[in-house]
Design an enzyme around this catalytic site. Sequence first.
Site, mmCIF file in Angstrom:
data_model
loop_
_atom_site.group_PDB
_atom_site.id
_atom_site.type_symbol
_atom_site.label_atom_id
_atom_site.label_comp_id
_atom_site.label_asym_id
_atom_site.label_seq_id
_atom_site.Cartn_x
_atom_site.Cartn_y
_atom_site.Cartn_z
ATOM 1 N N GLU A 54 -1.057 -1.996 24.305
ATOM 2 C CA GLU A 54 -0.169 -0.776 24.594
ATOM 3 C C GLU A 54 -0.785 0.126 25.441
ATOM 4 O O GLU A 54 -2.149 0.332 25.435
ATOM 5 C CB GLU A 54 0.303 -0.073 23.215
ATOM 6 C CG GLU A 54 0.939 -0.935 22.169
ATOM 7 C CD GLU A 54 1.127 -0.457 20.811
ATOM 8 O OE1 GLU A 54 0.773 0.820 20.582
ATOM 9 O OE2 GLU A 54 1.482 -1.189 19.930
ATOM 10 N N GLY A 96 1.033 -1.121 -0.110
ATOM 11 C CA GLY A 96 0.017 0.005 -0.119
ATOM 12 C C GLY A 96 0.911 1.192 -0.139
ATOM 13 O O GLY A 96 1.818 1.286 -0.473
ATOM 14 N N ARG A 148 0.704 -3.485 12.956
ATOM 15 C CA ARG A 148 -0.044 -3.803 14.248
ATOM 16 C C ARG A 148 0.446 -5.369 14.544
ATOM 17 O O ARG A 148 0.568 -6.098 13.670
ATOM 18 C CB ARG A 148 -1.661 -3.706 13.801
ATOM 19 C CG ARG A 148 -1.991 -2.596 13.453
ATOM 20 C CD ARG A 148 -1.907 -1.618 14.674
ATOM 21 N NE ARG A 148 -2.614 -0.250 14.486
ATOM 22 C CZ ARG A 148 -1.904 0.803 13.973
ATOM 23 N NH1 ARG A 148 -0.609 0.878 13.681
ATOM 24 N NH2 ARG A 148 -2.460 1.979 13.733
ATOM 25 N N HIS A 189 6.055 2.312 19.627
ATOM 26 C CA HIS A 189 5.013 2.734 18.751
ATOM 27 C C HIS A 189 5.286 4.293 18.366
ATOM 28 O O HIS A 189 4.562 5.130 18.624
ATOM 29 C CB HIS A 189 3.724 2.546 19.339
ATOM 30 C CG HIS A 189 2.603 2.454 18.060
ATOM 31 N ND1 HIS A 189 1.549 1.841 18.159
ATOM 32 C CD2 HIS A 189 2.580 2.808 16.813
ATOM 33 C CE1 HIS A 189 0.846 1.727 17.258
ATOM 34 N NE2 HIS A 189 1.393 2.490 16.310
ATOM 35 N N SER A 237 1.064 -9.848 -1.455
ATOM 36 C CA SER A 237 -0.073 -8.688 -0.985
ATOM 37 C C SER A 237 -1.293 -9.450 -1.529
ATOM 38 O O SER A 237 -1.167 -10.378 -2.167
ATOM 39 C CB SER A 237 -0.100 -7.485 -1.313
ATOM 40 O OG SER A 237 -0.876 -6.732 -0.798
ATOM 41 N N ARG A 238 -2.426 -8.788 -1.264
ATOM 42 C CA ARG A 238 -3.776 -9.318 -1.991
ATOM 43 C C ARG A 238 -3.502 -9.102 -3.485
ATOM 44 O O ARG A 238 -2.675 -8.233 -3.960
ATOM 45 C CB ARG A 238 -5.006 -8.503 -1.558
ATOM 46 C CG ARG A 238 -4.829 -7.114 -1.770
ATOM 47 C CD ARG A 238 -5.920 -6.255 -0.909
ATOM 48 N NE ARG A 238 -6.057 -4.961 -0.852
ATOM 49 C CZ ARG A 238 -6.358 -4.033 -1.647
ATOM 50 N NH1 ARG A 238 -7.071 -4.596 -2.959
ATOM 51 N NH2 ARG A 238 -6.058 -2.969 -1.953
ATOM 52 N N ILE A 288 2.383 3.083 2.483
ATOM 53 C CA ILE A 288 3.652 2.834 3.515
ATOM 54 C C ILE A 288 4.638 2.091 2.698
ATOM 55 O O ILE A 288 5.667 2.197 2.467
ATOM 56 C CB ILE A 288 3.447 2.554 4.809
ATOM 57 C CG1 ILE A 288 2.502 3.803 5.377
ATOM 58 C CG2 ILE A 288 4.593 2.480 5.690
ATOM 59 C CD1 ILE A 288 1.984 3.387 6.829
#
Length: 326
Positions: free
Chosen positions: A265, A153, A236, A285, A174-175, A155
């Site tokens: 977190e 994507g 994540r 993070h 990826s997809r 990033i």
Amino acid sequence: MKIAILDDYHDTVRTLGAFAKLAGHDVKVWNDHVQDTDALAERLKDVEALVLIRERTQIRAPLIERLPKLKLISQRSVYPHIDIAACTRLGIVVSSNMHPGAPSYSTAELTWGLILAAAREIPQNVAGLKAGKWQTGIGNTLRGKTLGIYGYGRIGGAVAKVGVAMGLEILVWSREASRDKARAEGYAVAASKEAFFAECDVLSLHMRLVDVTRGIVKRADLARMKPTAIFVNTSRAGLLEDGALVEALKAGRPGKAAVDVYEHEPITDGQHPLLAMDSVVCTPHLGYVTLDEWQLQFSDIFDQILAYERGQPINVVNPDVLSRRR
């Protein structure tokens, strides 16, 4: 309006130029982290507009139902931490600018910081030098290695461009639509997910955490990685099966990891198992946490509040609420 801003750990928001947009409003900034429903209900009982800093606080129905004056939740980016259905049912507008077409360059930069830190064992050598030791280990050169981008994507694309400039071979998984985009932009695509994990020297994870991606990285995937490989996660923690990365590192595949995100977190007791591993570089993070990024984000967030006040809400993610908002 009575506005509350949660989880501003370093009291940064009020120092931003964008904060002036809230002049004339009753604003309370909270610098601690609280998740207890009773405590939050008491803290926010008179609040009309709630500002969230990403996913730092979970906003679920048991809390929302105890906030009778809340009219607006304003934030930026994804919102898996907000019970959108409950907000819609109770007439609360959720505004969140999804910034289409604009990658988080701060996250892409941190990704490269982590890759370099892990490959060259920078934190370990810094700690050794402070302890009076000269060169505690030897790292690896990245040029000529294969950089895997899992999730192509905004990033992931930014990370890949830096990889090309540094002389790495880029491999994407990826997809299907994202694989097609990667091919169109000149990058190689792995023959399969299995081949992708087996071939990468550095594998960087870049995708959103939604129902279909939760646990998408399996124990078997990590077990296919090279013992010299580095696994990087600035997305994540929930994208991996619970406990899979710790188990994989203990088994020696991959050999190293660089991680910015965790299952729960913030971590304030230093007890997460990854923190005890010499083969892992851990950061708290920091992906989106830069002054430049916050200036941009909070300008959007405060504009959403002002638009709501004018009676013209923007970036509304639950449009069904508009006919019955508080």
